[in-house]
Design a protein around this motif. Structure first.
Motif, short mmCIF file in Angstrom:
data_model
loop_
_atom_site.label_atom_id
_atom_site.label_comp_id
_atom_site.label_asym_id
_atom_site.label_seq_id
_atom_site.Cartn_x
_atom_site.Cartn_y
_atom_site.Cartn_z
N VAL A 23 0.85 -1.19 0.00
CA VAL A 23 0.00 0.00 0.00
C VAL A 23 0.88 1.23 0.00
CG1 VAL A 23 -1.78 1.26 1.23
CG2 VAL A 23 -1.83 -1.24 1.22
N SER A 25 -0.49 4.45 -0.61
CA SER A 25 -1.25 5.47 0.08
C SER A 25 -2.70 5.06 0.13
CB SER A 25 -1.10 6.83 -0.59
OG SER A 25 -1.59 6.75 -1.92
N ALA A 26 -3.42 5.61 1.06
CA ALA A 26 -4.83 5.28 1.20
C ALA A 26 -5.59 6.54 1.58
CB ALA A 26 -5.00 4.20 2.27
N GLN A 35 -7.32 2.60 -1.87
CA GLN A 35 -5.94 2.24 -1.59
C GLN A 35 -5.16 2.15 -2.89
OE1 GLN A 35 -6.19 -1.42 0.72
NE2 GLN A 35 -5.70 -0.29 2.56
N VAL A 37 -2.05 0.65 -4.44
CA VAL A 37 -1.09 -0.38 -4.11
C VAL A 37 -0.15 -0.63 -5.28
CG1 VAL A 37 -2.63 -1.51 -2.46
CG2 VAL A 37 -2.69 -2.18 -4.86
#
Ligand SMILES: [Zn+2]
Length: 65
Positions: A23, A25-26, A35, A37
């Motif tokens: 991941v 960033s979310a 998310q 990924v």
């Protein structure tokens, strides 16, 4: 002996491998948790959207008396 060079398996890199998603960033949105990924092995990216869990209702039951 049945060893035949014609039965060699192709290189694993050419086949679909099991991506190891990391991941990057979310973000939480109104539609869910987005998310971003990336596969650590081949570098391909993917966007996942996880649905927001149902809002926990208030007290469903209460004591009567
Ligand atoms: Zn991959």
């Amino acid at each position: 002996m049945t060893g035949s060079p014609a039965t060699r398996t192709p290189p694993a890199a050419a086949a679909v491998h099991e991506h190891g998603w990391l991941v990057e960033s979310a973000h939480r949105t109104s539609e869910g948790i987005v998310q971003y990924v990336r596969c650590a092995d081949c570098g391909v990216r993917r966007v996942d959207v996880a649905a927001v869990p149902a809002v926990v209702p208030g007290a469903v039951s209460r004591e009567l008396g």
